[in-house]
Design a protein around this motif. Structure first.
Motif, PDB file in Angstrom:
ATOM      1  N   LYS A 255       7.690   4.199  -5.063  1.00 34.53           N
ATOM      2  CA  LYS A 255       6.250   4.335  -5.080  1.00 34.53           C
ATOM      3  C   LYS A 255       5.634   3.594  -3.895  1.00 34.53           C
ATOM      4  O   LYS A 255       6.026   2.473  -3.580  1.00 34.53           O
ATOM      5  N   GLU A 256       4.656   4.240  -3.258  1.00 32.76           N
ATOM      6  CA  GLU A 256       4.006   3.627  -2.098  1.00 32.76           C
ATOM      7  C   GLU A 256       3.338   2.301  -2.477  1.00 32.76           C
ATOM      8  O   GLU A 256       3.393   1.328  -1.728  1.00 32.76           O
ATOM      9  N   GLU A 257       2.737   2.267  -3.655  1.00 34.07           N
ATOM     10  CA  GLU A 257       2.075   1.058  -4.125  1.00 34.07           C
ATOM     11  C   GLU A 257       3.062  -0.101  -4.251  1.00 34.07           C
ATOM     12  O   GLU A 257       2.764  -1.243  -3.897  1.00 34.07           O
ATOM     13  N   SER A 258       4.263   0.205  -4.735  1.00 33.93           N
ATOM     14  CA  SER A 258       5.279  -0.835  -4.901  1.00 33.93           C
ATOM     15  C   SER A 258       5.776  -1.338  -3.547  1.00 33.93           C
ATOM     16  O   SER A 258       6.025  -2.538  -3.372  1.00 33.93           O
ATOM     17  N   VAL A 259       5.930  -0.430  -2.596  1.00 31.64           N
ATOM     18  CA  VAL A 259       6.370  -0.836  -1.253  1.00 31.64           C
ATOM     19  C   VAL A 259       5.334  -1.747  -0.605  1.00 31.64           C
ATOM     20  O   VAL A 259       5.680  -2.756   0.022  1.00 31.64           O
ATOM     21  N   GLU A 260       4.058  -1.411  -0.757  1.00 34.78           N
ATOM     22  CA  GLU A 260       2.996  -2.256  -0.211  1.00 34.78           C
ATOM     23  C   GLU A 260       3.014  -3.624  -0.893  1.00 34.78           C
ATOM     24  O   GLU A 260       2.715  -4.647  -0.267  1.00 34.78           O
ATOM     25  N   GLY A 261       3.355  -3.626  -2.173  1.00 38.50           N
ATOM     26  CA  GLY A 261       3.465  -4.892  -2.897  1.00 38.50           C
ATOM     27  C   GLY A 261       4.574  -5.760  -2.346  1.00 38.50           C
ATOM     28  O   GLY A 261       4.419  -6.989  -2.210  1.00 38.50           O
ATOM     29  N   VAL A 262       5.700  -5.143  -1.996  1.00 41.20           N
ATOM     30  CA  VAL A 262       6.824  -5.885  -1.411  1.00 41.20           C
ATOM     31  C   VAL A 262       6.418  -6.461  -0.056  1.00 41.20           C
ATOM     32  O   VAL A 262       6.792  -7.586   0.294  1.00 41.20           O
ATOM     33  N   LYS A 263       5.645  -5.706   0.706  1.00 47.46           N
ATOM     34  CA  LYS A 263       5.138  -6.222   1.982  1.00 47.46           C
ATOM     35  C   LYS A 263       4.326  -7.495   1.757  1.00 47.46           C
ATOM     36  O   LYS A 263       4.440  -8.466   2.504  1.00 47.46           O
ATOM     37  N   ALA A 264       3.505  -7.483   0.720  1.00 48.14           N
ATOM     38  CA  ALA A 264       2.681  -8.649   0.395  1.00 48.14           C
ATOM     39  C   ALA A 264       3.552  -9.847   0.043  1.00 48.14           C
ATOM     40  O   ALA A 264       3.260 -10.990   0.417  1.00 48.14           O
ATOM     41  N   VAL A 265       4.647  -9.590  -0.677  1.00 46.97           N
ATOM     42  CA  VAL A 265       5.568 -10.662  -1.043  1.00 46.97           C
ATOM     43  C   VAL A 265       6.142 -11.311   0.208  1.00 46.97           C
ATOM     44  O   VAL A 265       6.217 -12.553   0.305  1.00 46.97           O
ATOM     45  N   TYR A 266       6.538 -10.513   1.185  1.00 49.65           N
ATOM     46  CA  TYR A 266       7.109 -11.068   2.415  1.00 49.65           C
ATOM     47  C   TYR A 266       6.084 -11.861   3.213  1.00 49.65           C
ATOM     48  O   TYR A 266       6.432 -12.844   3.874  1.00 49.65           O
ATOM     49  N   ARG A 267       4.812 -11.462   3.156  1.00 46.78           N
ATOM     50  CA  ARG A 267       3.773 -12.252   3.823  1.00 46.78           C
ATOM     51  C   ARG A 267       3.656 -13.633   3.170  1.00 46.78           C
ATOM     52  O   ARG A 267       3.506 -14.647   3.853  1.00 46.78           O
ATOM     53  N   VAL A 268       3.723 -13.661   1.840  1.00 53.51           N
ATOM     54  CA  VAL A 268       3.657 -14.936   1.128  1.00 53.51           C
ATOM     55  C   VAL A 268       4.905 -15.777   1.423  1.00 53.51           C
ATOM     56  O   VAL A 268       4.838 -17.000   1.522  1.00 53.51           O
TER      57      VAL A 268
END
Length: 482
Positions: A255-268
């Protein structure tokens, strides 16, 4: 327009607390007493019982290093296991079963400590069982609090969480005051046995509320999670198009939403990369600082404290400083135009951690020269370390929550706890090297603490250079607008 209530027509808003709350609070207070009680005497017991029972001055440095190695490995394991406990609860068994059955393993661990207090191999096995037990239920108990509420009483949740965290600190304070006294007067079997009794009580209290809990069933294996998406993106990184993130290739299979969420995790994670050094130093107040206190003048207002009791000032300072920072210090600097952003708070906390270790290093220099400095200097170091904890730990949890989307908040909580594990693994390895006359064997006396001061200042310098380039995105605002 005025906001409307989300309570269904057939479910009126109520001021009644869930009937399960007393069982959860009682369980947490007793469990935290058991954990902090055994941990309060762990480093001094290991030195006296196993690594230098003859109190030979020539063996003391190596003995303390061995005790610190084992203590920090225990803590590292305890804070690595919440990820496992969360997966077991969310995917397979549910929180109730994980808490109940793992608590039984936890009790066996305490029993093992009491029985094998003269057998290092058996004692170590008991520590492993406790670390697995405490760690696996850690990620479940706080989430279980939230599970007890619905739309009708969710406005009471913050108050219950307040009592929940109060029970944690209450258990910690009473344990670190009482267990060292039991150890000094009645020996190690009772000192480890009493925490075991409290853990058995905690398990019994939790079981008593079995018919009162709202039990959220497991959801099964979640395909769109951080690990699966990251592994898929790494395996297919060659398919990345120009201008895309390396994670964007996963959108073809997740899911695109989940991939964007993973991106956010890496920023944190860019921020979290600087947190393990904080925990590497913070957790030494429950091990290295305790061993140092044993060599100091511990007279406070005419009363001689036991070395293990000094650490009690940390939760006391913490409870006092949280409202001071929240309602006085942060608003004061904000009014001056120096906005206390999360990254600035964390940076200041890292600096204060280094300052606390400067005091500890200066104390150790006096001890190395044959002196016996007053414990008030170490209490001052505890004050600075507690202030640093407010700035780093509480801010870090808030940062993780606000900068990750809803689907990734549990993942971020688990990763936050892993920073504690990583920091303690590092300290354990340093002490292992000292005990085995390796590279870090040169870190004797005050040099050991100065090493950590220098290491923290190096991390702080890099943090100052990197933090300005970290892109911040609050998901609280975005989710509220959605």
């Amino acid at each position: 327009m005025e906001s409307t209530q989300t309570v269904p027509i057939n479910q009126k808003k109520t001021d009644k607390y869930p009937k399960s709350v007393p069982y959860i609070i009682g369980n947490e207070a007793a469990e935290r007493f058991s954990f902090y009680g055994m941990r309060s005497i762990l480093p001094t017991f290991l030195v006296a019982q196993f690594f230098n029972p003859s109190s030979n001055p020539a063996m003391q440095t190596m003995a303390e290093a061995q005790a610190n190695e084992q203590t920090h490995f225990f803590v590292a394991l305890a804070y690595a296991m919440p990820l496992v406990g969360g997966i077991l609860a969310d995917w397979f068994f549910g929180k109730y079963k994980v808490i109940l059955y793992i608590s039984l393993l936890y009790c066996i661990g305490h029993l093992t400590l009491a029985i094998y207090d003269h057998d290092l191999q058996g004692f170590t096995f008991g520590l492993v069982l406790i670390a697995i037990g405490a760690g696996c239920i850690k990620s479940c108990v706080s989430a279980n609090v939230g599970d007890q509420f619905d739309e009708s009483n969710q406005h009471l949740m913050s108050k219950v969480y307040g009592w929940f965290y109060f029970s944690i600190n209450a258990g910690s304070v009473f344990a670190t005051l009482m267990i060292p006294i039991i150890y000094a007067k009645y020996g190690s079997a009772w000192a480890f046995g009493v925490p075991g009794i409290l853990m058995a009580l905690a398990t019994f209290i939790f079981w008593l509320g079995r018919r009162k809990y709202r039990k959220v069933p497991p959801s099964g294996i979640q395909r769109n999670n951080f690990l699966f998406i990251s592994l898929y993106a790494l395996a297919n990184v060659g398919k990345k198009k120009k201008g895309e993130s390396w994670l964007d290739v996963a959108k073809a299979n997740f899911k695109e939403e989940s991939v964007e969420g993973v991106k956010a995790v890496y920023r944190v994670l860019m921020v979290f990369a600087f947190i393990p050094i904080f925990w590497a130093m913070w957790d030494q107040n429950l091990s290295e600082w305790v061993l140092q206190a044993a060599k100091m003048d511990r007279t406070v207002f005419g009363i001689e404290l036991l070395p293990e009791q000094v650490q009690t000032v940390n939760p006391m300072f913490l409870l006092s400083l949280i409202p001071v920072f929240t309602y006085i210090i942060y608003p004061f600097f904000d009014k001056l135009g120096l906005k206390t952003t999360p990254l600035r708070r964390i940076g200041t906390g890292l600096f204060l951690t280094a300052c606390s270790f400067v005091i500890i290093a200066l104390i150790q220099e006096q001890i190395d020269n044959g002196g016996s400095p007053t414990i008030w200097w170490q209490i001052l170091a505890y004050f600075l370390l507690s202030a640093a904890e407010v700035l780093v730990s509480i801010t870090g949890l808030e940062y993780a929550y606000t900068h990750s989307p809803k689907a990734m908040k549990s993942t971020m909580s688990a990763i936050w706890l892993l920073t504690v594990a990583v920091g303690n693994i590092f300290v354990s390895l340093v002490n292992s090297s000292i005990a085995n006359k390796g590279f870090f064997a040169q870190l004797e006396g005050a040099t050991y603490f100065w090493f950590f001061v220098g290491l923290m200042m190096a991390f702080l310098l890099v943090f100052m250079l990197v933090s300005g380039r970290i892109k911040e995105r609050s998901f609280i605002v975005n989710e509220a607008e959605a």
